[in-house]
Enzyme design. Structure first.
Site, short mmCIF file in Angstrom:
data_model
loop_
_atom_site.label_atom_id
_atom_site.label_comp_id
_atom_site.label_asym_id
_atom_site.label_seq_id
_atom_site.Cartn_x
_atom_site.Cartn_y
_atom_site.Cartn_z
CE LYS A 118 -16.26 -22.62 -19.32
NZ LYS A 118 -16.70 -22.59 -20.80
CE LYS A 201 -15.29 -15.91 -16.61
NZ LYS A 201 -15.12 -16.46 -18.01
CE LYS A 204 -22.11 -16.80 -21.45
NZ LYS A 204 -22.10 -16.01 -22.62
P1 AMP Z 1 -18.41 -16.19 -22.76
O1 AMP Z 1 -19.41 -15.49 -22.01
O2 AMP Z 1 -17.55 -16.95 -21.66
O3 AMP Z 1 -18.61 -16.72 -23.96
O4 AMP Z 1 -17.08 -14.91 -23.00
C1 AMP Z 1 -17.62 -13.85 -23.95
C2 AMP Z 1 -16.64 -12.72 -23.84
O5 AMP Z 1 -17.00 -12.18 -22.75
C3 AMP Z 1 -15.11 -13.21 -23.75
O6 AMP Z 1 -14.22 -12.14 -24.39
C4 AMP Z 1 -14.71 -12.91 -22.29
O7 AMP Z 1 -13.46 -12.85 -22.02
C5 AMP Z 1 -15.57 -11.88 -21.88
N1 AMP Z 1 -16.06 -12.04 -20.31
C6 AMP Z 1 -16.77 -13.03 -19.94
N2 AMP Z 1 -17.10 -12.64 -18.80
C7 AMP Z 1 -16.41 -11.54 -18.42
C8 AMP Z 1 -16.10 -10.89 -17.28
N3 AMP Z 1 -16.35 -11.28 -15.92
N4 AMP Z 1 -15.15 -10.04 -17.13
C9 AMP Z 1 -14.55 -9.37 -18.44
N5 AMP Z 1 -14.84 -9.78 -19.64
C10 AMP Z 1 -15.67 -11.18 -19.47
#
Ligand code: AMP
Ligand code: TRP
Length: 338
Positions: A118, A201, A204
């Site tokens: 990041k 990955k 968002k």
């Molecule tokens: P975040 O959006 O980074 O706050 O992630 C929230 C949750 O979604 C966490 O458990 C991440 O590991 C999961 N997550 C986010 N992006 C992915 C992705 N591309 N594939 C699988 N899990 C994801």
């Protein structure tokens, strides 16, 4: 030292730093719902304090927090079964986070790969919070003595850090107070990749909207993104081994498996031998049938922000009832005069 047996409790959180993606749904929320239905106590948080480690416009942060809450509820999280709340309403998170800043070592923090990703070349300019955020995440989890944390693969290192923090705290103070939390990372959706690049990955924060499926996308948008998703020229294999070195093909099959609640092997047994021109419409149809009920319920809930706020307030009260005694006990162990 007596061995404390910790009753099972699930905690997880998602940052309200943008819209929800299919990665969040398959990697996290879908499993949140399964765990809720297993009869374990489940606590799910919108981690707004984490979100501000990078700049958030205040109005957008408020909207995104409510949208995330709507997404949780629309996907099947029931505020009567699970505790749903936003982090900043329970001050104990930040308080325990400070204690853990004093437990975690710089060397441990320096190894966090998500920070390196990041921060990139901007290391000198990012916030201190972005660096120290895994200690706050450890506090989120340990404040509830959570034993299980469903997350996507990218969070595994942070759960390992959480265990290191718990172990060092217990060791330094000669107690058996914090549990060794287990990550729950299983199923086909633990790592959903970008639709444009099978090595990245789905996120968002990716500048290309075509790289992801948003939970708010309508049926046309979903179908179009899948039609344009990167794939390759070969037919699909009939066995998982045939997906090796085909990251885009693997990703699309994984997504199908995650949505359909099937294993990759089961999917390939059905679709092996087919071309992407045939498989992509099947995938689009599967995605629309699973996601459109969620997105329409989210849209409905977003019309009633007061109801969402009431859910979060009630959830915060329940969360605080668990967290406050654990923080109090932590302060006592550490030697704070109360
Ligand atoms: P975040 O959006 O980074 O706050 O992630 C929230 C949750 O979604 C966490 O458990 C991440 O590991 C999961 N997550 C986010 N992006 C992915 C992705 N591309 N594939 C699988 N899990 C994801
Ligand atoms: N760090 C997680 C992410 O970016 C979000 C998060 C914060 C979290 N606190 C948590 C996840 C506690 C699980 C448990 O995805």
């Amino acid at each position: 030292m007596s061995e404390v047996v910790h009753t099972p409790r699930v905690f997880s959180g998602i940052q309200p730093s943008g819209g929800l993606t299919l990665g969040n749904y398959l990697g996290a929320i879908k499993r949140f719902v399964e765990m809720q239905e297993n009869g374990i106590e489940t606590v799910y948080c919108m981690v707004d304090l984490h979100a501000i480690t990078v700049w958030q416009d205040p109005a957008a942060l408020r909207r995104q927090t409510r949208e995330l809450a709507a997404g949780y509820i629309a996907a099947g999280l029931d505020p009567h079964k699970s505790i749903l709340f936003n982090q900043s309403q329970v001050a104990e998170h930040a308080q325990l986070g400070w204690i853990f800043n004093c437990v975690a070592r710089m060397g441990w923090m320096n190894r966090m790969t998500q920070f390196k990703d990041k921060a990139g070349k901007d290391r000198e300019k990012v916030s201190v919070g972005l660096f120290s955020y895994p200690t706050l995440m450890a506090a989120d989890i340990l404040l509830y003595h959570a034993t299980h944390v469903p997350v996507g693969e990218d969070q595994k290192q942070h759960i390992e850090l959480t265990r290191d923090i718990a172990a060092k705290f217990n060791h330094d103070y000669g107690v058996d107070f914090f549990p060794m939390t287990e990550p729950v990372i299983e199923g086909a959706g633990t790592r959903v990749m970008s639709l444009r690049d099978g090595s990245k990955k789905m996120s968002k924060s990716d500048p290309s909207d075509a790289s992801r499926i948003n939970m708010t996308d309508d049926a046309d948008a979903i179908a179009k993104k899948i039609r344009k998703a990167k794939s390759d020229a070969d037919a699909l294999p009939s066995e998982a081994a045939g997906l090796k070195d085909r990251p885009e093909a693997r990703n699309l099959v994984n997504i199908y498996a995650g949505l359909a609640d099937m294993s990759v092997e089961q999917v390939l047994a059905d679709v092996g031998g087919r071309q992407f021109s045939e498989f992509k419409p099947m995938l689009a149809e599967m995605a629309v049938s699973k996601l459109s009920p969620i997105s329409s319920e989210m849209a409905r809930l977003m019309q009633a922000p007061d109801e969402i706020d009431a859910v979060l307030r009630a959830g915060a009260d329940r969360a605080r009832a668990i967290a406050a005694p654990i923080l109090e006990k932590t302060y006592e162990i550490v030697g704070m005069v109360r």
